[in-house]
Write an enzyme that holds these catalytic residues in place. Structure first.
Site, PDB file in Angstrom:
ATOM      1  N   HIS A  59       0.847  -1.189   0.000  1.00  0.00           N
ATOM      2  CA  HIS A  59       0.000   0.000   0.000  1.00  0.00           C
ATOM      3  C   HIS A  59       0.881   1.237   0.000  1.00  0.00           C
ATOM      4  O   HIS A  59       1.913   1.276   0.676  1.00  0.00           O
ATOM      5  CB  HIS A  59      -0.897   0.012   1.240  1.00  0.00           C
ATOM      6  CG  HIS A  59      -1.502   1.344   1.547  1.00  0.00           C
ATOM      7  ND1 HIS A  59      -1.053   2.140   2.586  1.00  0.00           N
ATOM      8  CD2 HIS A  59      -2.487   2.052   0.928  1.00  0.00           C
ATOM      9  CE1 HIS A  59      -1.760   3.264   2.607  1.00  0.00           C
ATOM     10  NE2 HIS A  59      -2.623   3.234   1.619  1.00  0.00           N
ATOM     11  N   ARG A  95      -0.699  12.415  -0.599  1.00  0.00           N
ATOM     12  CA  ARG A  95      -1.804  13.368  -0.731  1.00  0.00           C
ATOM     13  C   ARG A  95      -1.342  14.758  -0.305  1.00  0.00           C
ATOM     14  O   ARG A  95      -0.400  14.919   0.475  1.00  0.00           O
ATOM     15  CB  ARG A  95      -2.999  12.929   0.123  1.00  0.00           C
ATOM     16  CG  ARG A  95      -2.656  12.732   1.589  1.00  0.00           C
ATOM     17  CD  ARG A  95      -3.771  12.047   2.360  1.00  0.00           C
ATOM     18  NE  ARG A  95      -3.379  11.808   3.748  1.00  0.00           N
ATOM     19  CZ  ARG A  95      -2.693  10.750   4.163  1.00  0.00           C
ATOM     20  NH1 ARG A  95      -2.324   9.815   3.302  1.00  0.00           N
ATOM     21  NH2 ARG A  95      -2.365  10.611   5.433  1.00  0.00           N
TER      22      ARG A  95
END
Length: 303
Positions: free
Chosen positions: A109, A113
């Protein structure tokens, strides 16, 4: 020379990163390719969801780009900064999840952002967040140490304390309290990153993205031809259940997406295509499965 936050520059980088990830994962696959699904959001924003399914290496891989605007920050995004609740916001991010078919290849993962919160009459408040983590089923120490070495090397130019701090944050974040166990072997996790000038924070985020891709690609290359048994496959599905529990109960990205009325298909892209739960199961003493719990699911210094 420091400059004000450059949202278009971050967005352009994230778009390029998504393309690079897509090419890298497809390079492992003889036939499977990403399905590209562009979408728009009525409240403001758009996204590009890419999902590869049914591959020989990746049972599912998702590489999502989103660029969202809203009138008021959701609770999940402002929990650490309650003074920003209610401000308008703009966020861009790339979220990556891989679920390999072979139990010897770890799930991975990565998320990067960038947020800007705005209020009339005030300077915008911005920050970066993200990181990466690894969830193996049959771990190999070589892979885990290489993973953490890549994380450390990405952090080193920014200070000797950065890797230990963000590694610990990752260990604490990707933990299932109701199971009292880690989701995997960790990596890096950071949020609310604005302690350096914008250029330096942006550089750090890019180095994290590069470290993830290089380190994970190396692990897949080493392990994807390993032979596996049906027993190992069933254990992989059982451990995937933990992944589902974490994402639906604790993951801030999932909660932010749902609370901001995001696109459900894209938000839940992180779910594995298959998972399993067994009642009151425990591994046989001395087994490969027991080794995962005894050696790898307790946070430690891996380097």
């Amino acid at each position: 020379m420091s400059r004000s936050p450059d949202f278009p520059a971050v967005l352009a980088y994230l778009q390029g990163f998504q393309n690079e990830l897509s090419r890298a994962f497809e390079a492992f696959e003889p036939d499977a390719r990403f399905r590209q699904d562009a979408w728009t959001r009525e409240d403001g924003g758009y996204g590009d969801s890419r999902v590869l399914a049914g591959g020989q290496i990746f049972e599912r891989a998702g590489v999502n780009l989103s660029h969202i605007r809203g009138d008021a920050l959701p609770a999940s995004a402002s929990a650490r900064r309650p003074e920003l609740a209610g401000r308008s916001y703009e966020v861009a991010g790339v979220s990556v999840v891989t679920h390999p078919l072979n139990p010897h290849v770890p799930t991975s993962h990565c998320n990067l952002r960038f947020f800007i919160a705005r209020e009339p009459g005030s300077a915008p408040v911005w920050w970066f967040g993200g990181g990466f983590d690894l969830t193996p089923f049959y771990p190999v120490m070589e892979d885990v140490t290489a993973w953490h070495r890549a994380a450390r090397d990405a952090c080193t130019p920014f200070g000797a304390d950065v890797y230990p701090r963000y590694k610990q944050w990752c260990d604490e974040y990707f933990h299932l309290p109701h199971r009292n166990e880690a989701r995997g072997v960790g990596g890096l996790f950071f949020d609310d990153l604005d302690e350096w000038p914008f250029e330096q924070c942006f550089d750090f985020a890019q180095r994290v993205g590069r470290a993830y891709l290089d380190a994970y690609r190396d692990i897949v290359s080493r392990r994807h031809e390993s032979e596996w048994t049906e027993r190992q496959r069933q254990f992989q599905l059982y451990r995937r259940g933990r992944y589902v529990e974490f994402n639906l109960v604790y993951d801030r990205g999932t909660l932010f997406g749902l609370q901001s009325r995001g696109r459900t298909e894209s938000i839940l892209m992180s779910m594995p295509p298959l998972a399993a739960w067994e009642y009151d199961w425990s591994p046989e003493p001395g087994s490969e499965e027991a080794r995962l719990y005894e050696t790898y699911l307790a946070p430690r210094d891996w380097i």
